[in-house]
Design an enzyme around this catalytic site. Sequence first.
Site, PDB file in Angstrom:
ATOM      1  N   TYR A 192       0.826  -1.215   0.000  1.00  0.00           N
ATOM      2  CA  TYR A 192       0.000   0.000   0.000  1.00  0.00           C
ATOM      3  C   TYR A 192       0.856   1.260   0.000  1.00  0.00           C
ATOM      4  O   TYR A 192       2.012   1.247   0.448  1.00  0.00           O
ATOM      5  CB  TYR A 192      -0.966   0.012   1.185  1.00  0.00           C
ATOM      6  CG  TYR A 192      -0.360   0.296   2.546  1.00  0.00           C
ATOM      7  CD1 TYR A 192      -0.294   1.604   3.046  1.00  0.00           C
ATOM      8  CD2 TYR A 192       0.130  -0.725   3.349  1.00  0.00           C
ATOM      9  CE1 TYR A 192       0.249   1.864   4.300  1.00  0.00           C
ATOM     10  CE2 TYR A 192       0.662  -0.474   4.603  1.00  0.00           C
ATOM     11  CZ  TYR A 192       0.723   0.825   5.080  1.00  0.00           C
ATOM     12  OH  TYR A 192       1.258   1.085   6.317  1.00  0.00           O
ATOM     13  N   CYS A 193       0.280   2.326  -0.512  1.00  0.00           N
ATOM     14  CA  CYS A 193       0.879   3.663  -0.454  1.00  0.00           C
ATOM     15  C   CYS A 193      -0.180   4.601   0.112  1.00  0.00           C
ATOM     16  O   CYS A 193      -1.034   4.185   0.898  1.00  0.00           O
ATOM     17  CB  CYS A 193       1.404   4.106  -1.818  1.00  0.00           C
ATOM     18  SG  CYS A 193       0.153   4.165  -3.143  1.00  0.00           S
ATOM     19  N   TRP A 194      -0.137   5.875  -0.252  1.00  0.00           N
ATOM     20  CA  TRP A 194      -1.067   6.835   0.348  1.00  0.00           C
ATOM     21  C   TRP A 194      -2.508   6.581  -0.071  1.00  0.00           C
ATOM     22  O   TRP A 194      -3.402   6.468   0.757  1.00  0.00           O
ATOM     23  CB  TRP A 194      -0.642   8.255  -0.022  1.00  0.00           C
ATOM     24  CG  TRP A 194      -1.651   9.309   0.341  1.00  0.00           C
ATOM     25  CD1 TRP A 194      -2.317  10.126  -0.515  1.00  0.00           C
ATOM     26  CD2 TRP A 194      -2.132   9.654   1.652  1.00  0.00           C
ATOM     27  NE1 TRP A 194      -3.176  10.964   0.161  1.00  0.00           N
ATOM     28  CE2 TRP A 194      -3.078  10.688   1.505  1.00  0.00           C
ATOM     29  CE3 TRP A 194      -1.860   9.183   2.927  1.00  0.00           C
ATOM     30  CZ2 TRP A 194      -3.752  11.242   2.580  1.00  0.00           C
ATOM     31  CZ3 TRP A 194      -2.525   9.743   4.005  1.00  0.00           C
ATOM     32  CH2 TRP A 194      -3.460  10.764   3.821  1.00  0.00           C
ATOM     33  N   TYR A 230      -3.267   3.796   2.423  1.00  0.00           N
ATOM     34  CA  TYR A 230      -3.289   4.222   3.831  1.00  0.00           C
ATOM     35  C   TYR A 230      -4.521   5.053   4.128  1.00  0.00           C
ATOM     36  O   TYR A 230      -5.062   4.984   5.252  1.00  0.00           O
ATOM     37  CB  TYR A 230      -2.024   5.029   4.165  1.00  0.00           C
ATOM     38  CG  TYR A 230      -2.127   5.710   5.509  1.00  0.00           C
ATOM     39  CD1 TYR A 230      -1.932   4.996   6.685  1.00  0.00           C
ATOM     40  CD2 TYR A 230      -2.484   7.057   5.609  1.00  0.00           C
ATOM     41  CE1 TYR A 230      -2.069   5.609   7.930  1.00  0.00           C
ATOM     42  CE2 TYR A 230      -2.618   7.675   6.848  1.00  0.00           C
ATOM     43  CZ  TYR A 230      -2.409   6.943   7.999  1.00  0.00           C
ATOM     44  OH  TYR A 230      -2.557   7.553   9.224  1.00  0.00           O
TER      45      TYR A 230
END
Length: 353
Positions: free
Chosen positions: A92-94, A121
């Site tokens: 995952y990222c932002w 996130y």
Amino acid sequence: MKQNRPTVADLAAYDEIIDVRSPAEFAEDHIPGAINCPVLDDAQRAEVGTLYKQVSPFEAKKIGAALVSENIARHLRERFLDRPKSWKPLIYCWRGGDRSGSMTTIFRAIGWPAGQLDGGYKAWRGHVIAELARLPQNLDFQVVCGPTGSAKTRILQAIGQLGGQVLDLETLACHKGSVLGVLPGQPQPAQKSFETSLLQAIAAFDPARPVYVEAESRKIGRLHLPDALLERIRLGNCLNIEASTEARVAFLLHDYDYFLHDPAFLVERLEPLRGLQSKETMSRWLNLIESGHWSELVRELLDLHYDPHYRRSQDRNYTGMQDPACFTTDDLSAAGIERLAAAITQGRCAHTA
């Protein structure tokens, strides 16, 4: 579960959770148990963002792609070459966009059944906020009350040792909850990280059993308690610790002993009280510190600052203080605290010294 875009509800289905955001983003908060493998570090992220705004998205994407490729290759060599083909990572990222998408694409091309978290996130953060509003409503809070120096946090910890369910807010916040509550060498977590820790603690409770918690104000140091949690705690049954002044002074001298070894730090922490106390009082306190008259200083702090503030706040904020269960003591030593914890868990309102 969606094959390509798992959600927060699917976290347990994965062998490892990989956060590809920058180290600064990860430090502020992350999904519990995640490891940080940034595809852009903090400086690189700033560089790409500047190019995007000041030059063009195209130029930013060229440099960004090169940096991301280099970083993913490094992570593969240094961290993941020993993973078996069946290894199932969640990335995952932002927002669940390009950064996590890049690593997911490469991992899938290798043959790993990698998942890319839907919403990234940001979805996790939404989950935290929603659950912190929902879960406290199911809990029966037993609120340990008492003026400063009543050993409330230590009593909670002793209740935990006896098998009780305890929500230790001050330990999670790395702060003792007052103007002198800063813990030397232990900075408070970020607000988002604090709330993630709160959710982990609350989600583990059995709603059929009481949860013991300390009476707190809206803020612990610089951190805010979530509204729904604070409101629920304030409706709980109050367990009032009535300790003698002598016992409280002795406890505080032990529990805050680091101030005795660093008087300059204590003077610094008292500075916010200048607007609340007279010049004469502040001058007298500084003299007591300089001369090492610690017991006298603690007594005055309790009489002139802490106790008046406590009386104003508790009756106003905690409905259970209208008819609390009272536990009186002249002993806040380790043994006395254990006796109080036992009396509380057994529902014995009595003099426990």
